[in-house]
Design a protein around this motif. Structure first.
Motif, PDB file in Angstrom:
ATOM      1  N   ILE A  19      -2.937  -0.964  -0.957  1.00 62.31           N
ATOM      2  CA  ILE A  19      -2.526  -2.133  -1.759  1.00 62.31           C
ATOM      3  C   ILE A  19      -3.615  -2.481  -2.771  1.00 62.31           C
ATOM      4  CG2 ILE A  19      -2.055  -4.608  -1.667  1.00 62.31           C
ATOM      5  CD1 ILE A  19      -0.655  -4.171   1.000  1.00 62.31           C
ATOM      6  N   ALA A  20      -4.872  -2.416  -2.350  1.00 64.60           N
ATOM      7  CA  ALA A  20      -5.979  -2.755  -3.251  1.00 64.60           C
ATOM      8  C   ALA A  20      -6.040  -1.789  -4.427  1.00 64.60           C
ATOM      9  CB  ALA A  20      -7.298  -2.743  -2.477  1.00 64.60           C
ATOM     10  N   ARG A  21      -5.803  -0.501  -4.185  1.00 67.27           N
ATOM     11  CA  ARG A  21      -5.820   0.471  -5.277  1.00 67.27           C
ATOM     12  C   ARG A  21      -4.632   0.264  -6.212  1.00 67.27           C
ATOM     13  NH1 ARG A  21      -7.037   4.250  -1.175  1.00 67.27           N
ATOM     14  NH2 ARG A  21      -5.028   5.309  -1.487  1.00 67.27           N
ATOM     15  N   LEU A  23       2.520  -7.807  -3.912  1.00 68.35           N
ATOM     16  CA  LEU A  23       2.945  -6.586  -3.234  1.00 68.35           C
ATOM     17  C   LEU A  23       2.941  -6.788  -1.717  1.00 68.35           C
ATOM     18  CD1 LEU A  23       3.755  -3.633  -3.260  1.00 68.35           C
ATOM     19  CD2 LEU A  23       1.340  -3.012  -3.515  1.00 68.35           C
ATOM     20  N   LEU A  24       1.947  -7.517  -1.203  1.00 70.04           N
ATOM     21  CA  LEU A  24       1.904  -7.813   0.227  1.00 70.04           C
ATOM     22  C   LEU A  24       3.124  -8.633   0.631  1.00 70.04           C
ATOM     23  CD1 LEU A  24       0.375  -7.701   2.917  1.00 70.04           C
ATOM     24  CD2 LEU A  24      -0.871  -9.750   2.210  1.00 70.04           C
ATOM     25  N   VAL A  40       0.882   2.298   5.847  1.00 70.68           N
ATOM     26  CA  VAL A  40       0.837   3.020   4.565  1.00 70.68           C
ATOM     27  C   VAL A  40       2.245   3.400   4.120  1.00 70.68           C
ATOM     28  CG1 VAL A  40       0.072   5.158   3.458  1.00 70.68           C
ATOM     29  CG2 VAL A  40      -1.503   3.891   4.914  1.00 70.68           C
ATOM     30  N   GLU A  41       3.093   3.817   5.074  1.00 71.08           N
ATOM     31  CA  GLU A  41       4.465   4.207   4.731  1.00 71.08           C
ATOM     32  C   GLU A  41       5.248   3.023   4.172  1.00 71.08           C
ATOM     33  OE1 GLU A  41       2.946   4.895   7.558  1.00 71.08           O
ATOM     34  OE2 GLU A  41       2.611   7.055   7.242  1.00 71.08           O
ATOM     35  N   ALA A  80       7.614   0.201  -0.499  1.00 66.89           N
ATOM     36  CA  ALA A  80       7.747  -1.047  -1.261  1.00 66.89           C
ATOM     37  C   ALA A  80       7.249  -0.894  -2.697  1.00 66.89           C
ATOM     38  CB  ALA A  80       6.980  -2.166  -0.560  1.00 66.89           C
ATOM     39  N   ALA A  81       6.201  -0.085  -2.883  1.00 64.14           N
ATOM     40  CA  ALA A  81       5.625   0.083  -4.218  1.00 64.14           C
ATOM     41  C   ALA A  81       6.332   1.160  -5.027  1.00 64.14           C
ATOM     42  CB  ALA A  81       4.140   0.414  -4.101  1.00 64.14           C
TER      43      ALA A  81
END
Length: 536
Positions: free
Chosen positions: A205-207, A219-220, A232-233, A238-239
């Protein structure tokens, strides 16, 4: 009512602002000493804390009981500014209030003293959106402002703000928030909320947030709606960075010079309503990742990809030259710049992919370098011209005897079998009956250069052909076969390391038979003339 995470966790004091110590320290010291400027300009990318610091500064300068330059959050002014009930702090959206009349109204209000606070603070968000007339109207009051007025301008595009405005403000440049700070904040939020977040997911998420804390929290929020156990999946889904196999398929078409496959992929994705401009951007990011992997050892901190995709990118980067990657980036970048100028975006993208799949159609320097790299790779493997490009040769002519430009000498010598071997029978397969250039020969010679300089010097201009279990090595050096004797063990080991096979080595100098025939002829004529010949 549910409150979005980025609003719920907005910093309330300078201490909570992430990755901006050069700004928060300066503002705290100004408030402590009372050296408060009449105009501030906060600039930086989105989600770095410009509007947040503006509101904290507005509270701090009006706080009745400040604590070391920080607002107390308990006095009447702090609570009123927080809930918006105090009218002395005005936040203006310059994107929708960008006219001259809006700024004239602001200028008239500014002359009145504040009602309940010490300062009247005007926060102008997206200040670069103001019109030229609005900037001119604002300029006079910023030049000679009333003592009770403070202007705070926030913008993401500071280059659009006139120099006359810039020179009247204290400018603060907000940096992108560090990835480690974003990860720490996400894990801190997780402890207080009703969901779980893995360390790897927080790092991804940070990247993806690209230095913006608001983007990270948005995004969170999206991931929480998908699942309360965030991995991670879940973040990848979601992204929208999962299932990007089509990018690797496009790359295969480009490297395989297969425009038909590329056009078929475009047709398939277009039928699924894929935005072609977005697809072009994804391909640019794909080749950018390859470029970064090839040029820096810290690529894992920069490349945005899930672990499985990153492993595939690492493998591809090892197979490509940097010039090839840069050529692909250049063609794609040129294409995306024309997207807004053409009526048919699909046609523009199809032309772009045909250029990538057919470098001979592109006359740019990057394309020429890419074609040169391909030729060099062929030469290193012993293939100067592909077999299918050789013009029709007479069927009765045996494989060419030598590549040396000495036809008169070649006619007098029998054709050496080792130069173009045609064994009578090595098996039923057609491949076993025809010598094939050894693709790894160039790499084998490079390895020889590191392990045995003398052996490399003997074989540096040689070529190798495999035929079943035999490996034919030929060189223009007439004596190289004898020079290699005693070093075949090292040569066999290096060949085996690169090919995984054990070959029977056969070596022949290209001119060896012709040279011996000429010497024998001279000796024979000398004997016939009565000249004593001593052979050793």
């Amino acid at each position: 009512m549910y409150l979005a995470l980025y609003r719920k966790w907005r910093p309330k004091s300078f201490e909570d602002v992430l990755s901006q110590p050069h700004i928060t320290t300066t503002l705290i010291n100004e408030i402590k000493t009372g050296h408060i400027a009449h105009a501030y300009l906060f600039t930086g990318s989105r989600g770095t804390g410009k509007t947040t610091c503006s509101k904290i500064l507005a509270k701090a300068v009006n706080c009745l009981h400040p604590v070391d330059g920080e607002p107390c959050h308990e006095c009447e002014c702090c609570r009123g500014i927080e809930d918006g009930s105090i009218l002395d702090v005005v936040e203006i959206d310059a994107a929708s209030n960008n006219g001259v009349d809006n700024i004239r109204e602001l200028r008239d209000e500014a002359n009145f003293t504040p009602v309940s606070c010490k300062y009247r603070v005007y926060i102008i968000d997206e200040a670069h959106m103001l019109s030229t007339g609005a900037f001119n109207a604002l300029l006079k009051i910023m030049e000679e402002p009333p003592p009770h007025v403070i202007f705070i301008l926030a913008t993401t595009e500071v280059h659009k703000v006139p120099a006359t405005i810039l020179s009247r403000c204290q400018r603060f440049d907000f940096r992108r928030i560090k990835a480690e700070d974003i990860v720490a904040q996400l894990m801190k939020i997780t402890e207080s909320e009703e969901f779980s977040l893995t360390q790897e997911a927080a790092e991804l998420i940070a990247r993806l947030a690209d230095g913006g804390m608001r983007d990270a929290l948005s995004l969170l929020d999206q991931c929480v709606a998908f699942s309360s156990d965030i991995t991670v999946e879940v973040v990848s889904s979601a992204a929208g960075i999962a299932d990007r196999e089509y990018l690797f398929e496009f790359h295969q078409a480009v490297m395989g010079r297969d425009p038909a496959k590329a056009l078929a992929l475009i047709d398939e994705l277009y039928a699924k309503s894929k935005d072609l401009e977005r697809l072009c951007e994804e391909l640019i990011n794909f080749y950018r990742n390859l470029m970064i992997i090839q040029t820096t050892a810290r690529y894992k901190e920069i490349v945005l990809a899930v672990p499985e995709e990153l492993a595939r990118l690492e493998q591809l980067a090892g197979q490509l030259k940097l010039s090839q990657v840069i050529h692909c980036l250049t063609v794609l970048q040129d294409s995306i710049e024309r997207f807004n100028k053409v009526g048919n975006k699909r046609l523009e993208f199809e032309i772009c992919m045909i250029k990538l799949c057919s470098p001979n159609l592109d006359q740019s320097m990057d394309s020429i370098l890419r074609r040169i790299d391909r030729l060099e790779a062929q030469l290193r493997s012993g293939v100067a011209i592909p077999a299918q490009q050789i013009p029709s040769a007479p069927p009765q002519t045996p494989p060419q005897q030598t590549e040396e430009p000495q036809p008169m000498q070649q006619d007098s010598a029998p054709p050496p079998a080792e130069e173009a071997p045609e064994p009578p029978s090595l098996g039923n397969s057609e491949r076993e009956q025809r010598p094939v250039p050894l693709a790894a020969w160039g790499e084998i010679l490079e390895d020889l250069a590191d392990q045995s300089k003398s052996l490399y010097g003997i074989l540096c201009n040689s070529q190798a052909f495999e035929m079943g279990e035999k490996l034919f090595i030929r060189s223009p050096n007439t004596a190289f076969a004898g020079m290699v004797q005693g070093k075949t063990a090292l040569l066999s080991r290096i060949i085996s390391d690169h090919t995984g096979k054990q070959y029977r080595l056969l070596m022949k100098g290209a001119k060896q038979q012709a040279a011996h025939s000429a010497v024998d002829e001279v000796l024979e004529r000398a004997k016939q003339s009565g000249i004593d010949v001593i052979e050793e």
